[in-house]
Design a protein around this motif. Structure first.
Motif, PDB file in Angstrom:
ATOM      1  N   ILE A 196       1.214  -1.224   0.212  1.00 22.74           N
ATOM      2  CA  ILE A 196       0.127   0.292   0.261  1.00 22.74           C
ATOM      3  C   ILE A 196       0.997   1.371  -0.185  1.00 22.74           C
ATOM      4  CG2 ILE A 196      -1.343   1.231   1.433  1.00 22.74           C
ATOM      5  CD1 ILE A 196      -2.829  -1.208   2.945  1.00 22.74           C
ATOM      6  N   VAL A 197       0.686   1.963  -1.017  1.00 19.13           N
ATOM      7  CA  VAL A 197       1.594   3.179  -1.628  1.00 19.13           C
ATOM      8  C   VAL A 197       0.635   4.013  -1.269  1.00 19.13           C
ATOM      9  CG1 VAL A 197       3.214   4.462  -2.600  1.00 19.13           C
ATOM     10  CG2 VAL A 197       3.234   1.632  -2.499  1.00 19.13           C
ATOM     11  N   ALA A 198       0.996   5.575  -0.531  1.00 18.67           N
ATOM     12  CA  ALA A 198       0.431   6.841  -0.555  1.00 18.67           C
ATOM     13  C   ALA A 198       0.838   7.682  -1.144  1.00 18.67           C
ATOM     14  CB  ALA A 198      -0.302   6.565   0.699  1.00 18.67           C
ATOM     15  N   GLY A 199       0.164   8.389  -1.847  1.00 18.26           N
ATOM     16  CA  GLY A 199       1.438  10.271  -2.461  1.00 18.26           C
ATOM     17  C   GLY A 199       0.511  10.780  -1.134  1.00 18.26           C
ATOM     18  N   VAL A 200       1.725  11.763  -0.787  1.00 20.69           N
ATOM     19  CA  VAL A 200       0.680  13.050   0.284  1.00 20.69           C
ATOM     20  C   VAL A 200       1.539  13.974  -0.576  1.00 20.69           C
ATOM     21  CG1 VAL A 200       1.994  14.056   1.877  1.00 20.69           C
ATOM     22  CG2 VAL A 200       1.416  11.221   1.883  1.00 20.69           C
ATOM     23  N   ASP A 201       0.624  15.558  -0.182  1.00 14.44           N
ATOM     24  CA  ASP A 201       1.437  16.547  -0.576  1.00 14.44           C
ATOM     25  C   ASP A 201       0.335  17.580  -0.218  1.00 14.44           C
ATOM     26  OD1 ASP A 201       2.365  18.474  -2.714  1.00 14.44           O
ATOM     27  OD2 ASP A 201       0.473  18.557  -3.571  1.00 14.44           O
ATOM     28  N   GLU A 202       0.871  18.766   0.361  1.00 10.82           N
ATOM     29  CA  GLU A 202       0.629  20.005   1.023  1.00 10.82           C
ATOM     30  C   GLU A 202       0.849  21.565   0.126  1.00 10.82           C
ATOM     31  OE1 GLU A 202       2.368  22.923   1.676  1.00 10.82           O
ATOM     32  OE2 GLU A 202       4.092  22.168   0.257  1.00 10.82           O
ATOM     33  N   VAL A 203      -0.810  21.919   0.746  1.00 14.90           N
ATOM     34  CA  VAL A 203      -0.883  23.435  -0.159  1.00 14.90           C
ATOM     35  C   VAL A 203      -1.290  24.719   0.976  1.00 14.90           C
ATOM     36  CG1 VAL A 203      -3.396  22.989   0.493  1.00 14.90           C
ATOM     37  CG2 VAL A 203      -2.764  24.614  -1.232  1.00 14.90           C
ATOM     38  N   GLY A 204      -0.618  25.736   0.957  1.00 14.80           N
ATOM     39  CA  GLY A 204      -0.992  26.686   1.817  1.00 14.80           C
ATOM     40  C   GLY A 204       0.175  26.934   2.681  1.00 14.80           C
ATOM     41  N   ARG A 205       1.331  26.345   2.028  1.00 11.92           N
ATOM     42  CA  ARG A 205       2.807  26.810   2.742  1.00 11.92           C
ATOM     43  C   ARG A 205       3.264  28.045   3.072  1.00 11.92           C
ATOM     44  NH1 ARG A 205       8.230  22.354   3.064  1.00 11.92           N
ATOM     45  NH2 ARG A 205       6.575  21.397   1.186  1.00 11.92           N
ATOM     46  N   GLY A 206       2.671  28.780   2.123  1.00 16.29           N
ATOM     47  CA  GLY A 206       3.367  29.803   1.502  1.00 16.29           C
ATOM     48  C   GLY A 206       1.916  30.857   2.191  1.00 16.29           C
TER      49      GLY A 206
ATOM     50  N   ALA B  33      -2.788  33.524   5.961  1.00 13.87           N
ATOM     51  CA  ALA B  33      -3.287  32.543   7.016  1.00 13.87           C
ATOM     52  C   ALA B  33      -3.836  31.325   6.238  1.00 13.87           C
ATOM     53  CB  ALA B  33      -4.452  33.992   6.162  1.00 13.87           C
ATOM     54  N   GLY B  34      -5.186  31.374   7.128  1.00 14.24           N
ATOM     55  CA  GLY B  34      -5.347  29.776   6.832  1.00 14.24           C
ATOM     56  C   GLY B  34      -4.362  28.584   7.232  1.00 14.24           C
ATOM     57  N   PRO B  35      -4.969  27.370   7.322  1.00 12.83           N
ATOM     58  CA  PRO B  35      -4.489  26.318   7.878  1.00 12.83           C
ATOM     59  C   PRO B  35      -3.084  25.923   6.573  1.00 12.83           C
ATOM     60  CG  PRO B  35      -6.232  25.295   7.343  1.00 12.83           C
ATOM     61  CD  PRO B  35      -6.622  26.730   6.811  1.00 12.83           C
ATOM     62  N   VAL B  36      -2.076  24.466   7.124  1.00 11.31           N
ATOM     63  CA  VAL B  36      -1.446  24.315   5.507  1.00 11.31           C
ATOM     64  C   VAL B  36      -2.647  23.158   6.377  1.00 11.31           C
ATOM     65  CG1 VAL B  36       0.075  23.546   7.744  1.00 11.31           C
ATOM     66  CG2 VAL B  36       0.629  23.727   4.959  1.00 11.31           C
TER      67      VAL B  36
ATOM     68  N   LEU C 264     -12.008  25.319   1.952  1.00 11.97           N
ATOM     69  CA  LEU C 264     -12.077  26.582   3.425  1.00 11.97           C
ATOM     70  C   LEU C 264     -11.878  27.657   3.505  1.00 11.97           C
ATOM     71  CD1 LEU C 264     -12.146  25.563   6.379  1.00 11.97           C
ATOM     72  CD2 LEU C 264      -9.610  24.959   5.676  1.00 11.97           C
ATOM     73  N   MET C 265     -10.951  28.280   2.871  1.00 15.16           N
ATOM     74  CA  MET C 265     -10.541  29.701   2.823  1.00 15.16           C
ATOM     75  C   MET C 265     -11.667  30.594   1.750  1.00 15.16           C
ATOM     76  SD  MET C 265      -7.424  29.857   4.236  1.00 15.16           S
ATOM     77  CE  MET C 265      -7.879  31.675   4.351  1.00 15.16           C
ATOM     78  N   ALA C 266     -12.440  29.946   1.580  1.00 11.11           N
ATOM     79  CA  ALA C 266     -14.197  30.474   0.616  1.00 11.11           C
ATOM     80  C   ALA C 266     -14.453  30.743   2.204  1.00 11.11           C
ATOM     81  CB  ALA C 266     -14.277  30.178  -0.122  1.00 11.11           C
ATOM     82  N   GLU C 267     -14.895  29.490   2.441  1.00 12.82           N
ATOM     83  CA  GLU C 267     -15.969  30.182   4.175  1.00 12.82           C
ATOM     84  C   GLU C 267     -15.120  30.190   5.045  1.00 12.82           C
ATOM     85  OE1 GLU C 267     -18.032  27.352   7.082  1.00 12.82           O
ATOM     86  OE2 GLU C 267     -16.775  26.122   5.185  1.00 12.82           O
ATOM     87  N   LEU C 268     -14.361  30.843   4.990  1.00 13.45           N
ATOM     88  CA  LEU C 268     -13.963  32.129   6.500  1.00 13.45           C
ATOM     89  C   LEU C 268     -13.309  32.832   5.524  1.00 13.45           C
ATOM     90  CD1 LEU C 268     -10.495  29.939   7.507  1.00 13.45           C
ATOM     91  CD2 LEU C 268     -12.668  29.645   8.504  1.00 13.45           C
ATOM     92  N   GLY C 269     -13.802  33.450   4.409  1.00 13.96           N
ATOM     93  CA  GLY C 269     -13.534  34.989   4.199  1.00 13.96           C
ATOM     94  C   GLY C 269     -15.301  35.288   3.905  1.00 13.96           C
TER      95      GLY C 269
ATOM     96  N   ALA D  82     -11.877  33.699  -0.741  1.00 14.04           N
ATOM     97  CA  ALA D  82     -12.222  33.384  -1.721  1.00 14.04           C
ATOM     98  C   ALA D  82     -10.975  33.338  -3.060  1.00 14.04           C
ATOM     99  CB  ALA D  82     -13.518  33.700  -1.859  1.00 14.04           C
ATOM    100  N   ALA D  83     -10.413  34.746  -3.515  1.00 17.32           N
ATOM    101  CA  ALA D  83      -9.875  34.917  -4.429  1.00 17.32           C
ATOM    102  C   ALA D  83      -8.061  34.735  -4.488  1.00 17.32           C
ATOM    103  CB  ALA D  83      -9.992  36.083  -5.124  1.00 17.32           C
ATOM    104  N   ASN D  84      -8.153  35.068  -3.120  1.00 14.82           N
ATOM    105  CA  ASN D  84      -5.999  34.710  -2.717  1.00 14.82           C
ATOM    106  C   ASN D  84      -6.157  33.867  -2.092  1.00 14.82           C
ATOM    107  OD1 ASN D  84      -6.774  35.870   0.206  1.00 14.82           O
ATOM    108  ND2 ASN D  84      -6.453  37.604  -0.670  1.00 14.82           N
ATOM    109  N   ALA D  85      -7.302  32.973  -1.554  1.00 16.71           N
ATOM    110  CA  ALA D  85      -6.971  32.026  -0.228  1.00 16.71           C
ATOM    111  C   ALA D  85      -5.943  31.755   0.444  1.00 16.71           C
ATOM    112  CB  ALA D  85      -6.162  30.310  -0.931  1.00 16.71           C
ATOM    113  N   GLY D  86      -5.568  33.053   1.497  1.00 18.22           N
ATOM    114  CA  GLY D  86      -5.051  33.584   2.388  1.00 18.22           C
ATOM    115  C   GLY D  86      -3.383  33.712   1.876  1.00 18.22           C
ATOM    116  N   TYR D  87      -3.539  33.471   0.749  1.00 13.73           N
ATOM    117  CA  TYR D  87      -1.931  33.902   0.403  1.00 13.73           C
ATOM    118  C   TYR D  87      -2.340  35.259  -0.160  1.00 13.73           C
ATOM    119  CZ  TYR D  87      -0.525  29.663  -0.798  1.00 13.73           C
ATOM    120  OH  TYR D  87      -0.644  28.362  -0.260  1.00 13.73           O
TER     121      TYR D  87
END
Length: 233
Positions: A22-32, A35-38, A158-163, A172-177
Motif C-alpha cells: 500500500i503506497v500513499a501519495g502525499v502533498d501539501e497546500v498553503g505552506r506560503g 492566513a489559514g491552515p497548512v 475552506l478559505m472561501a468559507e472563512l472569507g 475566496a480569491a487569494n486563499a490566504g496568500y
C-alpha cells in the motif's frame, strides 16, 4: 502548455524494492500563505489508469481542478486530509506543522500505508514512515497528483468559507496568500484570528506589529529557564 502526464513509475519502484503493498501519495497546500491552515492530503490510488488530465493542481484552472477533484473523490482507493492551524504554525514552525498535518492525514486513512511518496525534496515526515521524496512529484506521480488536486480544492473551499466573515480580505480569491487586496486589508484592519502572526510580514505593519508572536524554540525555552540567556532581572 503541454506536460507529461503522471505515471506509477515511482510507486512500482517502491513496491519492487521495499515490498510495499500500500503506497500513499502525499502533498501539501498553503505552506506560503499568510492566513489559514497548512493542509495535507494523503491519497492511495493503486495502479489503475488515472482520470484524463490529472496533473499538479497548480497547472490546472480553477474549473478543471474542481471537476477533477469531484472525479478523484470516487476514483481513488482512499484519501484523507489533515490540517495544522495558524496557531500551531506559530507555535511549532512550518516544518513541524507540516508533519503534524501529514500525520493527521495518514492517520485518518482506513489503512496504514507501507510506503509514502512525498512531494518535494525534504522529508518532513521522517520515522517511522518509509518515505520516498520526489521533486515535482505532483507532476510525475499519479498518487501525489491526486493528493495535490484534492488538497488544493478542499483548502480553497475552506478559505472561501472563512472569507465570508472577513470579506475585505478576499480569501475566496487569494486563499490566504498575499494578494494586493489581502495586503491592503491587513494594513487597514490588522490580522484576523486566521493569520499566522509569527511571520515576518507583520514587521511591515506598524499599526499591528505589537500583535506579532515570537516563537520560542524548545532549546531557547530551556536556556531561558536555566537563566542562560544573559538576563539579570
Amino acid at each position: 502548455m503541454p506536460y507529461e502526464p503522471p505515471t506509477h513509475t515511482v510507486e512500482r519502484s517502491l513496491r519492487a524494492k521495499t515490498g510495499a503493498k500500500i503506497v500513499a501519495g502525499v502533498d501539501e497546500v498553503g505552506r506560503g500563505a499568510w492566513a489559514g491552515p497548512v493542509s495535507v492530503c494523503a491519497a492511495i490510488t493503486g495502479l489503475r489508469r488515472p482520470p484524463d488530465g490529472l496533473t499538479d493542481s497548480k497547472l490546472l484552472t480553477h474549473k478543471r481542478r474542481t471537476e477533477l477533484s469531484a472525479v478523484l473523490a470516487d476514483w481513488v482507493t482512499a484519501y484523507a486530509l489533515g490540517h495544522s492551524s495558524p496557531e500551531e504554525i506559530d507555535a511549532l514552525g512550518m516544518t513541524a506543522a507540516l508533519r503534524l498535518a501529514a500525520v493527521r492525514a495518514l492517520g485518518a486513512l482506513p489503512v496504514r500505508p507501507d510506503a509514502i511518496i512525498l512531494d518535494g525534496k525534504h522529508d518532513y515526515l521522517g520515522a517511522p514512515w518509509r518515505v520516498r521524496t520526489v521533486i515535482k512529484g505532483d507532476q510525475s506521480c499519479i498518487a501525489v497528483a491526486a493528493a495535490s488536486v484534492i488538497a488544493k480544492v478542499r483548502r480553497d473551499a475552506l478559505m472561501a468559507e472563512l472569507g465570508l466573515e472577513y470579506a475585505d480580505f478576499d480569501f475566496a480569491a487569494n486563499a490566504g496568500y498575499p494578494s494586493p487586496t489581502h495586503r491592503i486589508a491587513l494594513e487597514e484592519y490588522g490580522p484576523t484570528p486566521h493569520h499566522r502572526v509569527s511571520w515576518s510580514y507583520m514587521d511591515a505593519l506598524p499599526r499591528w506589529r505589537h500583535l506579532k508572536k515570537v516563537r520560542i524554540t524548545p532549546e531557547a525555552a530551556a536556556l531561558e529557564a536555566g537563566g542562560q540567556l544573559g538576563f539579570d532581572f
